[in-house]
Structures are given as structure tokens and as C-alpha cells.
Design an enzyme around this catalytic site. Sequence first.
Site, PDB file in Angstrom:
ATOM      1  CD  GLN A  83       7.163   7.102  -3.776  1.00 17.00           C
ATOM      2  OE1 GLN A  83       6.947   8.264  -4.078  1.00 17.00           O
ATOM      3  NE2 GLN A  83       8.353   6.676  -3.388  1.00 17.00           N
ATOM      4  CG  ASP A  84       9.171   2.609  -3.457  1.00 15.69           C
ATOM      5  OD1 ASP A  84       8.801   3.733  -3.839  1.00 15.69           O
ATOM      6  OD2 ASP A  84      10.316   2.388  -3.020  1.00 15.69           O
TER       7      ASP A  84
ATOM      8  CE  LYS B 277      14.048   0.496   5.347  1.00 12.32           C
ATOM      9  NZ  LYS B 277      13.431  -0.539   4.509  1.00 12.32           N
TER      10      LYS B 277
ATOM     11  CE1 TYR C 262      13.220   3.693   7.028  1.00 15.05           C
ATOM     12  CE2 TYR C 262      14.994   5.189   6.402  1.00 15.05           C
ATOM     13  CZ  TYR C 262      14.046   4.245   6.058  1.00 15.05           C
ATOM     14  OH  TYR C 262      13.919   3.856   4.750  1.00 15.05           O
TER      15      TYR C 262
ATOM     16  CG  LEU D 270       8.731  -3.043  -1.557  1.00 17.67           C
ATOM     17  CD1 LEU D 270       7.894  -2.318  -2.608  1.00 17.67           C
ATOM     18  CD2 LEU D 270      10.211  -2.867  -1.861  1.00 17.67           C
ATOM     19  CB  ALA D 271       6.631  -4.142   5.023  1.00 17.77           C
ATOM     20  CB  ALA D 272      10.000   0.041   6.225  1.00 18.85           C
TER      21      ALA D 272
ATOM     22  CB  THR E 237      -0.927   0.039   1.232  1.00 23.26           C
ATOM     23  OG1 THR E 237      -0.108  -0.139   2.406  1.00 23.26           O
ATOM     24  CG2 THR E 237      -1.988  -1.041   1.188  1.00 23.26           C
TER      25      THR E 237
ATOM     26  CB  SER F 219       9.426   4.395   5.104  1.00 25.10           C
ATOM     27  OG  SER F 219       8.432   5.312   4.705  1.00 25.10           O
TER      28      SER F 219
ATOM     29  CB  THR G  35      17.351   3.488   3.002  1.00 23.76           C
ATOM     30  OG1 THR G  35      17.388   4.920   2.960  1.00 23.76           O
ATOM     31  CG2 THR G  35      17.652   3.061   4.431  1.00 23.76           C
TER      32      THR G  35
ATOM     33  CG  HIS H 177      12.609   6.174  -4.740  1.00 24.50           C
ATOM     34  ND1 HIS H 177      13.648   5.678  -3.966  1.00 24.50           N
ATOM     35  CD2 HIS H 177      11.550   5.360  -4.499  1.00 24.50           C
ATOM     36  CE1 HIS H 177      13.231   4.626  -3.305  1.00 24.50           C
ATOM     37  NE2 HIS H 177      11.954   4.412  -3.602  1.00 24.50           N
TER      38      HIS H 177
ATOM     39  CD  GLU I 230      18.001   9.116   6.308  1.00 28.30           C
ATOM     40  OE1 GLU I 230      18.233   9.045   7.516  1.00 28.30           O
ATOM     41  OE2 GLU I 230      18.103  10.169   5.662  1.00 28.30           O
TER      42      GLU I 230
HETATM   43  P1  NAP Z   1       5.915   3.916   2.360  1.00 28.69           P
HETATM   44  O1  NAP Z   1       5.141   4.647   1.319  1.00 28.69           O
HETATM   45  O2  NAP Z   1       6.089   4.526   3.708  1.00 28.69           O
HETATM   46  O3  NAP Z   1       5.255   2.460   2.519  1.00 28.69           O
HETATM   47  C1  NAP Z   1       5.554   1.637   3.621  1.00 28.69           C
HETATM   48  C2  NAP Z   1       4.699   0.377   3.534  1.00 28.69           C
HETATM   49  O4  NAP Z   1       5.032  -0.472   4.649  1.00 28.69           O
HETATM   50  C3  NAP Z   1       3.193   0.630   3.598  1.00 28.69           C
HETATM   51  O5  NAP Z   1       2.559  -0.198   2.674  1.00 28.69           O
HETATM   52  C4  NAP Z   1       2.840   0.195   5.013  1.00 28.69           C
HETATM   53  O6  NAP Z   1       1.519  -0.319   5.114  1.00 28.69           O
HETATM   54  C5  NAP Z   1       3.816  -0.974   5.191  1.00 28.69           C
HETATM   55  N1  NAP Z   1       3.986  -1.351   6.585  1.00 28.69           N
HETATM   56  C6  NAP Z   1       4.277  -0.568   7.649  1.00 28.69           C
HETATM   57  N2  NAP Z   1       4.322  -1.296   8.771  1.00 28.69           N
HETATM   58  C7  NAP Z   1       4.058  -2.583   8.425  1.00 28.69           C
HETATM   59  C8  NAP Z   1       3.961  -3.805   9.142  1.00 28.69           C
HETATM   60  N3  NAP Z   1       4.164  -3.847  10.459  1.00 28.69           N
HETATM   61  N4  NAP Z   1       3.678  -4.943   8.458  1.00 28.69           N
HETATM   62  C9  NAP Z   1       3.466  -4.904   7.121  1.00 28.69           C
HETATM   63  N5  NAP Z   1       3.522  -3.763   6.385  1.00 28.69           N
HETATM   64  C10 NAP Z   1       3.831  -2.614   7.034  1.00 28.69           C
HETATM   65  O7  NAP Z   1       7.397   3.595   1.822  1.00 28.69           O
HETATM   66  P2  NAP Z   1       7.954   3.665   0.307  1.00 28.69           P
HETATM   67  O8  NAP Z   1       8.393   5.057   0.025  1.00 28.69           O
HETATM   68  O9  NAP Z   1       7.028   2.975  -0.604  1.00 28.69           O
HETATM   69  O10 NAP Z   1       9.301   2.815   0.465  1.00 28.69           O
HETATM   70  C11 NAP Z   1       9.298   1.392   0.295  1.00 28.69           C
HETATM   71  C12 NAP Z   1      10.480   0.799   1.054  1.00 28.69           C
HETATM   72  O11 NAP Z   1      11.697   1.364   0.547  1.00 28.69           O
HETATM   73  C13 NAP Z   1      10.502   1.106   2.545  1.00 28.69           C
HETATM   74  O12 NAP Z   1      11.055  -0.008   3.194  1.00 28.69           O
HETATM   75  C14 NAP Z   1      11.417   2.304   2.680  1.00 28.69           C
HETATM   76  O13 NAP Z   1      11.995   2.350   3.968  1.00 28.69           O
HETATM   77  C15 NAP Z   1      12.432   1.993   1.592  1.00 28.69           C
HETATM   78  N6  NAP Z   1      13.087   3.153   0.977  1.00 28.69           N
HETATM   79  C16 NAP Z   1      12.333   4.173   0.480  1.00 28.69           C
HETATM   80  C17 NAP Z   1      12.971   5.241  -0.152  1.00 28.69           C
HETATM   81  C18 NAP Z   1      12.171   6.391  -0.741  1.00 28.69           C
HETATM   82  O14 NAP Z   1      12.789   7.428  -1.060  1.00 28.69           O
HETATM   83  N7  NAP Z   1      10.874   6.234  -0.958  1.00 28.69           N
HETATM   84  C19 NAP Z   1      14.366   5.244  -0.275  1.00 28.69           C
HETATM   85  C20 NAP Z   1      15.089   4.164   0.233  1.00 28.69           C
HETATM   86  C21 NAP Z   1      14.439   3.107   0.840  1.00 28.69           C
HETATM   87  P3  NAP Z   1       0.243   0.479   5.735  1.00 28.69           P
HETATM   88  O15 NAP Z   1      -0.553   0.914   4.563  1.00 28.69           O
HETATM   89  O16 NAP Z   1      -0.445  -0.567   6.515  1.00 28.69           O
HETATM   90  O17 NAP Z   1       0.786   1.592   6.564  1.00 28.69           O
HETATM   91  O1  G4F Z   2      11.184  13.873   2.832  1.00 26.77           O
HETATM   92  P1  G4F Z   2      11.924  13.458   4.055  1.00 26.77           P
HETATM   93  O2  G4F Z   2      11.120  13.123   5.248  1.00 26.77           O
HETATM   94  O3  G4F Z   2      12.869  12.265   3.611  1.00 26.77           O
HETATM   95  P2  G4F Z   2      14.184  11.621   4.260  1.00 26.77           P
HETATM   96  O4  G4F Z   2      14.317  11.930   5.683  1.00 26.77           O
HETATM   97  O5  G4F Z   2      15.328  12.003   3.368  1.00 26.77           O
HETATM   98  O6  G4F Z   2      13.864  10.060   4.112  1.00 26.77           O
HETATM   99  C1  G4F Z   2      13.317   9.507   2.910  1.00 26.77           C
HETATM  100  O7  G4F Z   2      14.374   9.095   2.066  1.00 26.77           O
HETATM  101  C2  G4F Z   2      15.167   8.014   2.587  1.00 26.77           C
HETATM  102  C3  G4F Z   2      16.257   7.709   1.553  1.00 26.77           C
HETATM  103  O8  G4F Z   2      17.340   8.581   1.716  1.00 26.77           O
HETATM  104  C4  G4F Z   2      14.269   6.820   2.816  1.00 26.77           C
HETATM  105  F1  G4F Z   2      15.002   5.760   3.266  1.00 26.77           F
HETATM  106  C5  G4F Z   2      13.200   7.179   3.830  1.00 26.77           C
HETATM  107  O9  G4F Z   2      12.330   6.075   3.998  1.00 26.77           O
HETATM  108  C6  G4F Z   2      12.386   8.366   3.282  1.00 26.77           C
HETATM  109  O10 G4F Z   2      11.682   7.932   2.141  1.00 26.77           O
HETATM  110  O11 G4F Z   2      12.951  14.629   4.481  1.00 26.77           O
HETATM  111  C7  G4F Z   2      13.905  15.154   3.562  1.00 26.77           C
HETATM  112  C8  G4F Z   2      14.581  16.361   4.198  1.00 26.77           C
HETATM  113  C9  G4F Z   2      15.098  16.098   5.630  1.00 26.77           C
HETATM  114  O12 G4F Z   2      16.337  16.715   5.778  1.00 26.77           O
HETATM  115  C10 G4F Z   2      14.070  16.777   6.519  1.00 26.77           C
HETATM  116  O13 G4F Z   2      14.599  17.197   7.772  1.00 26.77           O
HETATM  117  O14 G4F Z   2      13.591  17.408   4.334  1.00 26.77           O
HETATM  118  C11 G4F Z   2      13.700  17.963   5.632  1.00 26.77           C
HETATM  119  N1  G4F Z   2      12.425  18.592   5.975  1.00 26.77           N
HETATM  120  C12 G4F Z   2      12.239  19.929   6.203  1.00 26.77           C
HETATM  121  N2  G4F Z   2      10.965  20.166   6.527  1.00 26.77           N
HETATM  122  C13 G4F Z   2      11.246  17.971   6.158  1.00 26.77           C
HETATM  123  C14 G4F Z   2      10.315  18.967   6.517  1.00 26.77           C
HETATM  124  N3  G4F Z   2      10.888  16.669   6.054  1.00 26.77           N
HETATM  125  C15 G4F Z   2       9.589  16.349   6.279  1.00 26.77           C
HETATM  126  N4  G4F Z   2       9.205  15.059   6.141  1.00 26.77           N
HETATM  127  N5  G4F Z   2       8.659  17.292   6.640  1.00 26.77           N
HETATM  128  C16 G4F Z   2       8.964  18.615   6.770  1.00 26.77           C
HETATM  129  O15 G4F Z   2       8.118  19.446   7.083  1.00 26.77           O
END
Ligand code: NAP
Ligand code: G4F
Length: 330
Positions: free
Chosen positions: A11-12, A156, A152, A77-79, A9, A81, A124, A182, A126
Site C-alpha cells: 500500500q505505502d 518491529k 509483528y 517499507l518491506a515487512a 508493491t 505487516s 509502527t 493508515h 503496534e
Molecule cells: P503492505 O501493504 O503489507 O506491504 C508490505 C510490502 O513488503 C509488500 O510490498 C511486500 O512485497 C514486501 N515484502 C514482504 N516480504 C518481503 C521480503 N522478504 N523482501 C522484500 N519485500 C518484502 O504494508 P504497508 O501497509 O504498505 O506498510 C508499509 C510498511 O509500514 C510496513 O513495514 C508496515 O509494517 C509498516 N506500517 C504500516 C502501517 C499501516 O497502517 N499501513 C502502520 C505502521 C507501520 P510482496 O508484494 O512481495 O508481498
Molecule cells: O486491520 P488490522 O489487521 O490492523 P492492525 O492489527 O491494527 O495492524 C495494522 O496497523 C498497524 C499500525 O498500528 C501496522 F503496523 C500493521 O502493519 C497493520 O497495518 O486489524 C485492526 C483491528 C484489530 O484489532 C483486529 O483484531 O481489527 C480487528 N479485526 C476484527 N476482525 C480484524 C478482523 N482484523 C482483520 N485483519 N481481519 C478481521 O476480520
Amino acid sequence: MRALITGITGQDGGHLAELLHSKGYQVFGLIRGQNNARRQQFETEFPYVELIEGDVTDPSSLVQAVEQAQPDELYNLAAISHVGYSFKNPSLTADVTGKGVLNVLEAVRMAHMGDRIKVYQASTSEMFGGLDYNRPGRGYNEQSLFHPRSPYGAAKLYGHWMARNYRESYGMYVTCGILFNHEGERRGAEFVTRKITKAVAHIKAGLQDHLELGDLWPKRDWGYAGDYVRGMWQMMQHPEPDDFVLASGETRSVQQFLESAFEHVGIDDWRPFVRQNPALLRPAQVDILLGDPAKAEDQLGWSREIDFTGLVQRMVDHDLKLAAVAVAAR
Ligand code: NAP
Ligand code: G4F
């Protein structure tokens, strides 16, 4: 081919389900909760995905899911996040984002399918975090040192090393994608890019008068989620399991993202619309993320179709359409 996606559910999960379906996969998705609020919307958008109830903190539900889906490929992908949320809920983050990975790997092993299921672990950027001794230079790559700066990132990193251990100890096909930020139309509004594009669209449409943010100076390496899930799939087609960085190779500040988004709707001076809210500051910050995707480009042939400007414009245009619907419904 059959695929099981945890975090379906998110983004990815949505982008990956769409990609795998277009390639003819039978797609299964793990969904948590007795009455997940996202279920109905998900089922409408993705009628071809077969949902299986389970939770990555519940090992027996994972064994059942693996046995039911009988996947060739499992994308974990669950986390939890959200980095900011992880500071407020560190123990839960450790259970879901860290130990959840172990539970998934064990489920595959306990179901005696370790020799036929390929596992993808969502690692990630991070994990790099960064302090003076490991600034990215020309970009973090698969050999760079880790220094996570949040619950986090630390959770990870545990998951990443467990994934590598299952690869090395049991010979399982477990690949880790170390993905940099992304984004896109499906990004949750709690992340800064979507928070900005949604607010910019609402400000332009007269639905909102200002936007509250935390730090504007941190830099991130931002790409489009559709490009990155294609990279996940390419990793899983590689003959050997491995670690791969996916990144754009460019880094920009939150302020630069903000400027581009406002500029796209014809607002040159964003300052009157933005306030800093100290509650949005984090106890520790990752100052700069910059990735080097050379290995994925060379070995997988991975490339990106959407650049930074295209990403911002795509997200703002999407949110302008949603804002217009909200205005019409008033
Ligand atoms: P997201 O939108 O936050 O989605 C997280 C998913 O994990 C949701 O479907 C959520 O389900 C599920 N989840 C949370 N807790 C769970 C549990 N206890 N059991 C089963 N499912 C659970 O994250 P995303 O951006 O798609 O990212 C996908 C993965 O890539 C994550 O692991 C994230 O940490 C990692 N990642 C993301 C980025 C990025 O920039 N997007 C970059 C690097 C790594 P619910 O609908 O139930 O909440
Ligand atoms: O959008 P963010 O919350 O993403 P962040 O912390 O970079 O993490 C995301 O990318 C990671 C990969 O590098 C993933 F692993 C992780 O799951 C997630 O998808 O914040 C980006 C930047 C940070 O420096 C934060 O402090 O934006 C800054 N920021 C400033 N104002 C904010 C805000 N972030 C959020 N979420 N909300 C604000 O109001």
C-alpha cells in the site's frame, strides 16, 4: 534525487512512488520473488519505477540493489505487516520484519554509503501495544513506553532499535516514522478496513450476503495513507534524523468503522450482515491505539487532508466502482 523503496508493491510503496515521482525523483523499487504475482499490475500502474529484484532476508541482494540504485533516500517499507499472520508465522516474521531491517542497514554500511544515503525505517504504533501501565492517555508519543503484543510488534521493535543504533553508533542518517494505522484504496483486503469496505460494496451490489469478522471492540487511530507517505518524505527532509509519530489523534472502534461504511451505502442496521468468526480472533489483542502527532506537526509542518469520514467514504466509493464492474462482467 534518487530513491530506493523496499516494499514497493505494498500500500505505502504505491503512494510513496507516486509522491516521489511527482517531485521529480528517479524511483527504484525492490521486488521479491522469481515471479511476483503483483509485478505485472505494478508495472502497468507505475511504469516510471525501475524494479530491482531482491529480498530483505537476502543481504547480498540488498547490497546489489543499493549499488545499482545509488539512492539519496532509501525507504525501508518491506515487512510481513499483518499482525494476525505474524502469530501463525512468528519465525518468518522475525526474519523479514525484524532482521530484514538489520540487513538493509548493513547493506548501506557495507556498500560504504552510510554517509550519503538517508534511510527511513517504517516503525509502527503496534510497538506500543499497551497494557494497563502504559495506556495511551492523551495519545502515545515519541517518549511513550513500548510493550508489543504480537510477533509483528516485537519484530518491529527490534528493527526500530537497530535503526536507532545505526544512527547513534555510525552517525548514519536513519529516521524512524512511528506510524499509526493508515488506510485507503490500495489497502490489502486482509486488513479490517478494506475487508469491510469491500464487503459493504459487495453486499450493496448483491455480490455477497454477509461478512465475517473477529473482535469489533478494539480501537484504532485511523488516517489516510496518502497523508502519511507525505509525512515520511517530510521526515527525510528534516536536517537531523529522528523519530516521529504520525497519527490522527482520534480513536474509533472497528464497530464504528463498520457503522460508518454501512451508513454510507444507506444501510442503517449492519447486524444482519455481520457474523463473528472465532478463527479471526488473535491470541492477544491491542485494545486501543491513539497517537499524538504534535512533534511532526510542529517540527515538520505535517498535516492531514483526509479525516475519518472522508477516509471511509473514499474507500467505500472506490469499492462500489469495482463492484459495479464485477456486476457488469457477470
Ligand atoms: P503492505 O501493504 O503489507 O506491504 C508490505 C510490502 O513488503 C509488500 O510490498 C511486500 O512485497 C514486501 N515484502 C514482504 N516480504 C518481503 C521480503 N522478504 N523482501 C522484500 N519485500 C518484502 O504494508 P504497508 O501497509 O504498505 O506498510 C508499509 C510498511 O509500514 C510496513 O513495514 C508496515 O509494517 C509498516 N506500517 C504500516 C502501517 C499501516 O497502517 N499501513 C502502520 C505502521 C507501520 P510482496 O508484494 O512481495 O508481498
Ligand atoms: O486491520 P488490522 O489487521 O490492523 P492492525 O492489527 O491494527 O495492524 C495494522 O496497523 C498497524 C499500525 O498500528 C501496522 F503496523 C500493521 O502493519 C497493520 O497495518 O486489524 C485492526 C483491528 C484489530 O484489532 C483486529 O483484531 O481489527 C480487528 N479485526 C476484527 N476482525 C480484524 C478482523 N482484523 C482483520 N485483519 N481481519 C478481521 O476480520
